[in-house]
Design a protein around this motif. Structure first.
Motif, PDB file in Angstrom:
ATOM      1  N   UNK A 204      -5.926  -7.450  19.488  1.00  0.00           N
ATOM      2  CA  UNK A 204      -7.114  -6.875  18.861  1.00  0.00           C
ATOM      3  C   UNK A 204      -7.848  -6.036  19.896  1.00  0.00           C
ATOM      4  N   UNK A 205      -8.098  -4.772  19.571  1.00  0.00           N
ATOM      5  CA  UNK A 205      -8.795  -3.846  20.473  1.00  0.00           C
ATOM      6  C   UNK A 205      -9.886  -3.127  19.699  1.00  0.00           C
ATOM      7  N   UNK A 206     -10.930  -2.765  20.395  1.00  0.00           N
ATOM      8  CA  UNK A 206     -11.955  -1.924  19.779  1.00  0.00           C
ATOM      9  C   UNK A 206     -11.381  -0.547  19.532  1.00  0.00           C
ATOM     10  N   UNK A 207     -11.780   0.057  18.450  1.00  0.00           N
ATOM     11  CA  UNK A 207     -11.360   1.419  18.132  1.00  0.00           C
ATOM     12  C   UNK A 207     -12.618   2.193  17.787  1.00  0.00           C
ATOM     13  N   UNK A 208     -13.058   3.026  18.682  1.00  0.00           N
ATOM     14  CA  UNK A 208     -14.306   3.745  18.477  1.00  0.00           C
ATOM     15  C   UNK A 208     -15.482   2.785  18.554  1.00  0.00           C
ATOM     16  N   UNK A 209     -16.569   3.163  17.910  1.00  0.00           N
ATOM     17  CA  UNK A 209     -17.780   2.346  17.938  1.00  0.00           C
ATOM     18  C   UNK A 209     -17.895   1.414  16.743  1.00  0.00           C
ATOM     19  N   UNK A 210     -17.048   1.598  15.750  1.00  0.00           N
ATOM     20  CA  UNK A 210     -17.222   0.801  14.536  1.00  0.00           C
ATOM     21  C   UNK A 210     -15.912   0.292  13.953  1.00  0.00           C
ATOM     22  N   UNK A 211     -14.963  -0.003  14.832  1.00  0.00           N
ATOM     23  CA  UNK A 211     -13.718  -0.478  14.273  1.00  0.00           C
ATOM     24  C   UNK A 211     -12.847  -1.216  15.261  1.00  0.00           C
ATOM     25  N   UNK A 212     -11.738  -1.719  14.722  1.00  0.00           N
ATOM     26  CA  UNK A 212     -10.765  -2.461  15.500  1.00  0.00           C
ATOM     27  C   UNK A 212      -9.365  -1.961  15.184  1.00  0.00           C
ATOM     28  N   UNK A 213      -8.500  -2.121  16.153  1.00  0.00           N
ATOM     29  CA  UNK A 213      -7.076  -1.935  15.944  1.00  0.00           C
ATOM     30  C   UNK A 213      -6.474  -3.317  16.120  1.00  0.00           C
ATOM     31  N   UNK A 214      -5.802  -3.821  15.091  1.00  0.00           N
ATOM     32  CA  UNK A 214      -5.338  -5.205  15.084  1.00  0.00           C
ATOM     33  C   UNK A 214      -3.852  -5.268  14.757  1.00  0.00           C
ATOM     34  N   UNK A 215      -3.166  -6.124  15.499  1.00  0.00           N
ATOM     35  CA  UNK A 215      -1.784  -6.436  15.193  1.00  0.00           C
ATOM     36  C   UNK A 215      -1.745  -7.918  14.841  1.00  0.00           C
ATOM     37  N   UNK A 216      -1.337  -8.216  13.622  1.00  0.00           N
ATOM     38  CA  UNK A 216      -1.266  -9.598  13.158  1.00  0.00           C
ATOM     39  C   UNK A 216       0.114 -10.172  13.439  1.00  0.00           C
ATOM     40  N   UNK A 217       0.148 -11.470  13.745  1.00  0.00           N
ATOM     41  CA  UNK A 217       1.428 -12.159  13.881  1.00  0.00           C
ATOM     42  C   UNK A 217       2.162 -12.067  12.547  1.00  0.00           C
ATOM     43  N   UNK A 218       3.443 -11.870  12.616  1.00  0.00           N
ATOM     44  CA  UNK A 218       4.317 -11.773  11.442  1.00  0.00           C
ATOM     45  C   UNK A 218       4.051 -10.537  10.581  1.00  0.00           C
ATOM     46  N   UNK A 219       3.177  -9.646  11.023  1.00  0.00           N
ATOM     47  CA  UNK A 219       2.912  -8.401  10.279  1.00  0.00           C
ATOM     48  C   UNK A 219       3.064  -7.196  11.204  1.00  0.00           C
ATOM     49  N   UNK A 220       4.004  -7.295  12.137  1.00  0.00           N
ATOM     50  CA  UNK A 220       4.201  -6.226  13.109  1.00  0.00           C
ATOM     51  C   UNK A 220       5.257  -5.211  12.652  1.00  0.00           C
ATOM     52  N   UNK A 221       5.492  -5.198  11.343  1.00  0.00           N
ATOM     53  CA  UNK A 221       6.367  -4.198  10.744  1.00  0.00           C
ATOM     54  C   UNK A 221       5.533  -3.376   9.770  1.00  0.00           C
ATOM     55  N   UNK A 222       5.658  -2.056   9.826  1.00  0.00           N
ATOM     56  CA  UNK A 222       4.867  -1.212   8.921  1.00  0.00           C
ATOM     57  C   UNK A 222       5.050  -1.566   7.447  1.00  0.00           C
ATOM     58  N   UNK A 223       6.253  -1.988   7.081  1.00  0.00           N
ATOM     59  CA  UNK A 223       6.516  -2.317   5.674  1.00  0.00           C
ATOM     60  C   UNK A 223       5.628  -3.464   5.194  1.00  0.00           C
TER      61      UNK A 223
END
Length: 172
Positions: free
Chosen positions: A56-75
């Motif tokens: 989980x990382x901050x993205x800009x001033x009002x958001x996050x970039x998140x990678x969930x376990x078991x959801x690391x595939x775009x599909x």
């Protein structure tokens, strides 16, 4: 797990077609406060489902970039777009007695110092330009700008929000 024990952190707005991470647009003040959250709760079919955070990382001033376990595939991640994201209420930071979170003031009675009781807050409408309180006064919808200059005081115990509204605002 009751939904009223949670607060809205934001909404998933898009996913990365290469990595599967998602972007959450935060609707809270100071999103950096929640950067260490290991579990986020997504609203699916009216219930809250825990999703474990891999990154989980901050993205800009009002958001996050998140990678969930078991959801690391775009599909898989693409199915999360549009879902609301919640955290347990106990993770909220304490506010001063004259401050409030939007979810706290739902159903508070709005009392104008000149007119008197207008009605309970039905909804807080959040917009980039101006947050608004939705109140029904004499069965008519009234949208009141949520501006510090209009707020006289708040009584959290009695669930009252005292305001000094400009003349004619209720008549619009």
């Amino acid at each position: 797990m009751q939904k009223e024990d949670f607060f809205l952190l934001g909404k998933i707005t898009k996913f990365n077609k290469k990595s599967g991470d998602v972007t959450i647009l935060a609707v809270t003040d100071s999103p950096e406060t929640y950067i260490n959250s290991g579990v986020l709760f997504l609203e699916i079919d009216g219930g809250l489902v825990p999703f474990f955070v891999r990154d989980l990382k901050l993205k800009g001033q009002d958001g996050f970039q998140v990678l969930f376990e078991d959801y690391d595939f775009p599909e898989k991640a693409q199915h999360l777009v549009g879902l609301s994201v919640f955290l347990p209420s106990e993770q909220l930071t304490e506010l001063a007695s004259d401050q409030f979170y939007f979810h706290e003031i739902l159903e508070f009675m709005v009392i104008d110092v000149k007119i008197g009781e207008l009605g309970p807050i039905n909804q807080v409408l959040e917009a980039p330009e101006q947050n608004l309180l939705q109140v029904f006064y004499h069965k008519k919808e009234v949208l009141i700008p949520l501006v510090d200059d209009f707020i006289v005081r708040i009584n959290k115990r009695k669930k009252q929000l005292f305001m000094d509204l400009p003349d004619g605002l209720i008549d619009l």
